[in-house]
Design a protein around this motif. Structure first.
Motif, PDB file in Angstrom:
ATOM      1  N   THR A   1       0.954  -1.370   0.067  1.00 24.41           N
ATOM      2  CA  THR A   1      -0.112   0.100  -0.086  1.00 24.41           C
ATOM      3  C   THR A   1       0.934   1.295   0.029  1.00 24.41           C
ATOM      4  OG1 THR A   1      -1.757  -0.871   1.166  1.00 24.41           O
ATOM      5  CG2 THR A   1      -1.688   1.437   1.461  1.00 24.41           C
ATOM      6  N   THR A   2       0.666   2.040  -0.899  1.00 26.78           N
ATOM      7  CA  THR A   2       1.364   3.305  -1.131  1.00 26.78           C
ATOM      8  C   THR A   2       0.699   4.458  -0.319  1.00 26.78           C
ATOM      9  OG1 THR A   2       2.216   2.878  -3.257  1.00 26.78           O
ATOM     10  CG2 THR A   2       2.244   4.918  -2.723  1.00 26.78           C
ATOM     11  N   PHE A   3       1.549   4.994   0.491  1.00 28.10           N
ATOM     12  CA  PHE A   3       1.189   6.232   1.262  1.00 28.10           C
ATOM     13  C   PHE A   3       1.877   7.487   0.654  1.00 28.10           C
ATOM     14  CE2 PHE A   3       0.421   2.859   3.982  1.00 28.10           C
ATOM     15  CZ  PHE A   3      -0.636   2.972   4.793  1.00 28.10           C
ATOM     16  N   ARG A   4       1.090   8.584   0.590  1.00 32.51           N
ATOM     17  CA  ARG A   4       1.838   9.856   0.158  1.00 32.51           C
ATOM     18  C   ARG A   4       1.584  10.777   1.445  1.00 32.51           C
ATOM     19  NH1 ARG A   4      -1.319   9.512  -5.179  1.00 32.51           N
ATOM     20  NH2 ARG A   4       0.180   8.971  -6.457  1.00 32.51           N
ATOM     21  N   ALA A   5       2.714  11.528   1.492  1.00 31.92           N
ATOM     22  CA  ALA A   5       2.790  12.431   2.919  1.00 31.92           C
ATOM     23  C   ALA A   5       3.370  13.614   2.388  1.00 31.92           C
ATOM     24  CB  ALA A   5       3.361  11.685   3.798  1.00 31.92           C
ATOM     25  N   ILE A   6       3.229  14.740   3.173  1.00 32.44           N
ATOM     26  CA  ILE A   6       3.671  16.034   3.217  1.00 32.44           C
ATOM     27  C   ILE A   6       4.171  16.551   4.533  1.00 32.44           C
ATOM     28  CG2 ILE A   6       2.517  16.649   1.203  1.00 32.44           C
ATOM     29  CD1 ILE A   6       0.421  18.351   3.004  1.00 32.44           C
ATOM     30  N   ASN A   7       4.988  17.326   4.494  1.00 33.96           N
ATOM     31  CA  ASN A   7       5.579  18.011   5.784  1.00 33.96           C
ATOM     32  C   ASN A   7       4.774  19.388   5.668  1.00 33.96           C
ATOM     33  OD1 ASN A   7       7.076  16.136   7.164  1.00 33.96           O
ATOM     34  ND2 ASN A   7       8.826  16.987   6.244  1.00 33.96           N
ATOM     35  N   GLY A   8       3.262  19.410   6.153  1.00 33.93           N
ATOM     36  CA  GLY A   8       2.528  20.686   5.706  1.00 33.93           C
ATOM     37  C   GLY A   8       2.819  21.838   6.758  1.00 33.93           C
ATOM     38  N   GLY A   9       3.677  21.609   7.797  1.00 36.84           N
ATOM     39  CA  GLY A   9       3.576  22.597   9.060  1.00 36.84           C
ATOM     40  C   GLY A   9       2.493  22.182  10.024  1.00 36.84           C
ATOM     41  N   PRO A  10       2.568  23.213  11.141  1.00 38.65           N
ATOM     42  CA  PRO A  10       1.653  22.406  12.251  1.00 38.65           C
ATOM     43  C   PRO A  10       0.190  22.951  12.270  1.00 38.65           C
ATOM     44  CG  PRO A  10       3.127  24.631  12.552  1.00 38.65           C
ATOM     45  CD  PRO A  10       3.351  24.045  11.652  1.00 38.65           C
ATOM     46  N   GLU A  11      -0.161  23.818  11.360  1.00 41.51           N
ATOM     47  CA  GLU A  11      -1.400  24.208  11.306  1.00 41.51           C
ATOM     48  C   GLU A  11      -2.501  23.174  11.283  1.00 41.51           C
ATOM     49  OE1 GLU A  11       0.394  25.057   7.489  1.00 41.51           O
ATOM     50  OE2 GLU A  11       0.829  26.241   9.559  1.00 41.51           O
ATOM     51  N   LEU A  12      -2.202  22.172  10.625  1.00 43.68           N
ATOM     52  CA  LEU A  12      -3.327  20.966  10.363  1.00 43.68           C
ATOM     53  C   LEU A  12      -2.691  19.610  10.586  1.00 43.68           C
ATOM     54  CD1 LEU A  12      -4.837  21.969   6.918  1.00 43.68           C
ATOM     55  CD2 LEU A  12      -5.800  22.409   9.260  1.00 43.68           C
ATOM     56  N   ALA A  13      -1.282  19.848  11.147  1.00 40.99           N
ATOM     57  CA  ALA A  13      -0.694  18.428  11.534  1.00 40.99           C
ATOM     58  C   ALA A  13      -1.218  18.034  12.702  1.00 40.99           C
ATOM     59  CB  ALA A  13       0.623  18.664  11.730  1.00 40.99           C
ATOM     60  N   GLY A  14      -1.274  16.551  12.731  1.00 41.82           N
ATOM     61  CA  GLY A  14      -2.062  15.871  13.780  1.00 41.82           C
ATOM     62  C   GLY A  14      -2.967  14.901  13.313  1.00 41.82           C
ATOM     63  N   PHE A  15      -3.108  13.809  14.022  1.00 43.75           N
ATOM     64  CA  PHE A  15      -3.877  12.951  13.484  1.00 43.75           C
ATOM     65  C   PHE A  15      -5.061  12.556  14.410  1.00 43.75           C
ATOM     66  CE2 PHE A  15       0.111  11.746  11.358  1.00 43.75           C
ATOM     67  CZ  PHE A  15      -0.181  12.009  10.114  1.00 43.75           C
ATOM     68  N   HIS A  16      -6.185  12.042  14.125  1.00 42.88           N
ATOM     69  CA  HIS A  16      -7.558  11.797  14.772  1.00 42.88           C
ATOM     70  C   HIS A  16      -7.606  10.275  14.760  1.00 42.88           C
ATOM     71  CE1 HIS A  16     -11.707  12.079  16.189  1.00 42.88           C
ATOM     72  NE2 HIS A  16     -11.096  13.063  16.960  1.00 42.88           N
TER      73      HIS A  16
END
Length: 168
Positions: free
Chosen positions: A59-74
């Protein structure tokens, strides 16, 4: 019509490279793919990872280092790992919950990056689908009391109901 793949994309603050290395070390047959780095004059520090891909067991996952404003998982989004046996459950449970991860009930955990995982033995699904509803309920009830799922305890709970019904 050729099916279009659907690929999960994860938003990290700045830990994408570390997370990709960690996840690919935990899951066999996994690899880090292309990592795009910020150029000179870009919005990020030159040479740091901006975006990338990694593959975990096909399974391929894409990811970004987008900064703290939306970072964090639920926990409303998690990844479920169906395990062949207790040894596989234990491997993923220990690896993913280590170094700051948090264990939860019913085979759930959050890893050190905050991503939620469900580590579930295949045997649970078999027992939960037992044609005897009492055995299925007993196995499910046992699982609901567990943190890390233990196959032997699921089987014991189902067998206790089965043997008490045949003894009565």
């Amino acid at each position: 019509m050729t099916p279009t793949p659907i690929t999960p994309c994860l938003w990290f603050d700045d830990q994408l490279e570390e997370a990709a290395a960690f996840y690919t070390s935990v899951f066999p047959d996994s690899s880090v793919g292309h990592l795009t780095r910020y150029p000179e004059g870009g919005p990020g520090a030159p040479g740091t990872v901006m975006a990338g891909e990694f593959t975990l067991r096909g399974t391929t996952f894409r990811a970004i280092n987008g900064g703290p404003e939306l970072a964090g998982f639920h926990e409303s989004v998690s990844f479920s790992v169906t395990c062949a046996d207790q040894a596989e459950v234990d491997h993923y449970w220990e690896a993913l919950s280590a170094d700051g991860g948090e264990t939860r009930v019913c085979g759930w955990l959050r890893d050190r990056f905050g991503l939620s995982w469900q580590i579930v033995p295949r045997r649970f699904f078999e027992l939960a689908a037992d044609p005897d509803p009492a055995r299925a309920a007993a196995a499910t009830g046992a699982m609901l009391q567990m943190t890390r799922i233990v196959v032997a305890d699921l089987e014991s709970a189902a067998d206790e109901v089965g043997s008490s019904r045949s003894a009565g």
